[in-house]
Design an enzyme around this catalytic site. Structure first.
Site, PDB file in Angstrom:
ATOM      1  N   LYS A  35       0.948  -1.366   0.025  1.00  0.00           N
ATOM      2  CA  LYS A  35      -0.090   0.092   0.051  1.00  0.00           C
ATOM      3  C   LYS A  35       1.149   1.248  -0.104  1.00  0.00           C
ATOM      4  O   LYS A  35       2.041   1.317   0.080  1.00  0.00           O
ATOM      5  CB  LYS A  35      -1.053  -0.041   1.344  1.00  0.00           C
ATOM      6  CG  LYS A  35      -0.118  -0.044   2.491  1.00  0.00           C
ATOM      7  CD  LYS A  35      -1.002  -0.193   3.726  1.00  0.00           C
ATOM      8  CE  LYS A  35      -0.338  -0.284   5.092  1.00  0.00           C
ATOM      9  NZ  LYS A  35      -1.119  -0.846   6.211  1.00  0.00           N
ATOM     10  N   TYR A 254      16.480  29.643   9.537  1.00  0.00           N
ATOM     11  CA  TYR A 254      15.449  30.036  10.078  1.00  0.00           C
ATOM     12  C   TYR A 254      15.030  29.815  11.576  1.00  0.00           C
ATOM     13  O   TYR A 254      15.314  28.910  12.280  1.00  0.00           O
ATOM     14  CB  TYR A 254      13.966  29.438   9.433  1.00  0.00           C
ATOM     15  CG  TYR A 254      13.737  29.906   8.022  1.00  0.00           C
ATOM     16  CD1 TYR A 254      13.584  31.317   7.763  1.00  0.00           C
ATOM     17  CD2 TYR A 254      13.556  28.770   7.026  1.00  0.00           C
ATOM     18  CE1 TYR A 254      13.172  31.397   6.318  1.00  0.00           C
ATOM     19  CE2 TYR A 254      13.100  29.058   5.686  1.00  0.00           C
ATOM     20  CZ  TYR A 254      13.015  30.542   5.410  1.00  0.00           C
ATOM     21  OH  TYR A 254      12.935  30.777   4.207  1.00  0.00           O
TER      22      TYR A 254
END
Ligand SMILES: *Cc1c(COP(=O)(O)O)cnc(C)c1O
Length: 376
Positions: A35, A254
């Site tokens: 999956k 950042y």
């Protein structure tokens, strides 16, 4: 030149890992769970290595359709079954096998008038309380399914909540509840996921469902795939885009999360959360530059990661960097990102290019020298 951020997929590793699964569950048939595009490894690159699996399993109809579009005719189980009656015709036309986890799904199949799949899998909720019929209804629903036209085979399935815990009482209680619910019913049993294959011999029945192990990743906290004899099927790579000097006392990236205590050589790596590298990794998360292990310093941004090149004086622009895979367990990175390795491999974005390593068998043949497939 194209941005060199790529996932190298090793089909031989997948085939090897399937063998390891068989060694753990020698008396069981193996359902290979593919999956989520083979846990982010890509169906087209992984399926050729799973030809020896006894069947495949996916979550959704679209995933099953993708398998058929690749020309693959192996048996495929739809783990979630279907929600809408119109899906039953699709199940039939794609030749899928069907999970039934709710009385409504059983009623839906009865109304369909035909048996939509050669084999049905009735899922019993033995205590996880996600999908599955209540144990006391298992016998009645099993009988109704057996009474469908053609009297299909009806196998019996359940799923564990905490199989990664070796001495977890819940697993034992789930097994006992399942056994009681299905006592006297015909049909094969399928209980174990990867963690249960390793930890709970009593859960290895006629079938096991192996997912994460096939990709070379450990389902057990605190253990790596390598420790279990597995080989990583994915190595995620990027490259150094720049090497810069950061003076002592200055911060990087950042939010100025990281401050250099001494002068640093900082490498900027061509991968970020826009590629699926987790923004949640902490300072100090390992990456590999050649034979050196370097550390993430500062916040991951969308397109880039900054690393401290101390200990790797040779590193220069253009050098390849491994984020996880060979030589750097994805399990370690997952811990640094406060998540599980399943999530990391599943969430690479479309910006990452994929390459299959040439299979060793094909190389030895000499006959089937495939070009390296470069997609996306
Ligand atoms: C995904 C899934 C599996 C595979 O789990 P792993 O831990 O990857 O082995 C097995 N069974 C069901 C029902 C699943 O949804």
């Amino acid at each position: 030149m194209a941005r060199n951020t790529l996932a190298r997929i090793d089909p031989d590793a997948v085939a090897h890992n399937l063998e390891i699964v068989r060694r753990h569950a020698p008396d069981s048939r193996v359902m290979a769970v593919v999956k989520a595009d083979a846990y982010g490894h890509r169906l087209d690159l992984v399926l050729p290595a799973l030809r020896e699996a006894d069947m495949l399993a996916v979550a959704t109809i679209d995933e099953a359709r993708a398998i058929r579009r690749l020309g693959n005719r192996q048996a495929v189980l739809l783990l979630e079954g279907v929600l809408d009656p119109s899906d039953l015709a699709i199940v039939e036309s794609l030749g899928l096998e069907l999970t039934l986890h709710h009385p409504d799904q059983v009623a839906m199949v009865e109304r369909y008038g035909r048996t939509p799949a050669p084999r049905l899998w009735l899922k019993v909720d033995s205590g996880m309380h996600r999908l599955g019929v209540e144990p006391h209804r298992a016998a009645e629903l099993h009988e109704r399914l057996r009474a469908l036209p053609g009297a299909p085979q009806v196998n019996l399935v359940s799923h564990f909540a905490s199989a990664e815990d070796a001495d977890d009482g819940l697993v034992q209680r789930q097994i006992a509840r399942f056994d009681k619910a299905v006592q006297g019913l015909d049909g094969e049993h399928c209980l174990a996921n990867s963690a249960a294959i390793l930890n709970h011999p009593a859960a290895r029945r006629d079938w096991v469902r192996a997912g994460i192990l096939l990709y070379g990743i450990s389902p057990l906290v605190g253990r790596t795939g390598a420790e279990l004899g597995l080989e990583p099927a994915m190595t995620l790579e990027a490259e150094l885009m720049a090497v810069n000097r950061v003076p002592a006392g200055d911060s990087i990236g950042y939010g100025a999360r990281f401050t250099a205590e001494r002068e640093l050589r900082v490498g900027v790596v061509s991968i970020g959360y826009g590629d699926g590298y987790p923004r949640s990794v902490v300072d100090g998360t390992p990456v590999r530059v050649g034979d050196c292990v370097c550390r993430v310093v500062g916040r991951v941004s969308m397109d880039m990661v900054t690393i401290d090149l101390a200990g790797c004086p040779e590193a220069c622009t253009g050098e390849s960097v491994v984020l996880w895979g060979r030589g750097l367990p994805v399990e370690t990175v997952a811990e640094c990102a406060d998540t599980i390795p399943y999530e990391l491999v599943c969430r690479l974005t479309r910006r990452v290019r994929y390459r299959a390593l040439r299979s060793r068998a094909a190389a030895e043949d000499g006959a089937a020298i495939r070009p390296i497939s470069l997609v996306r």
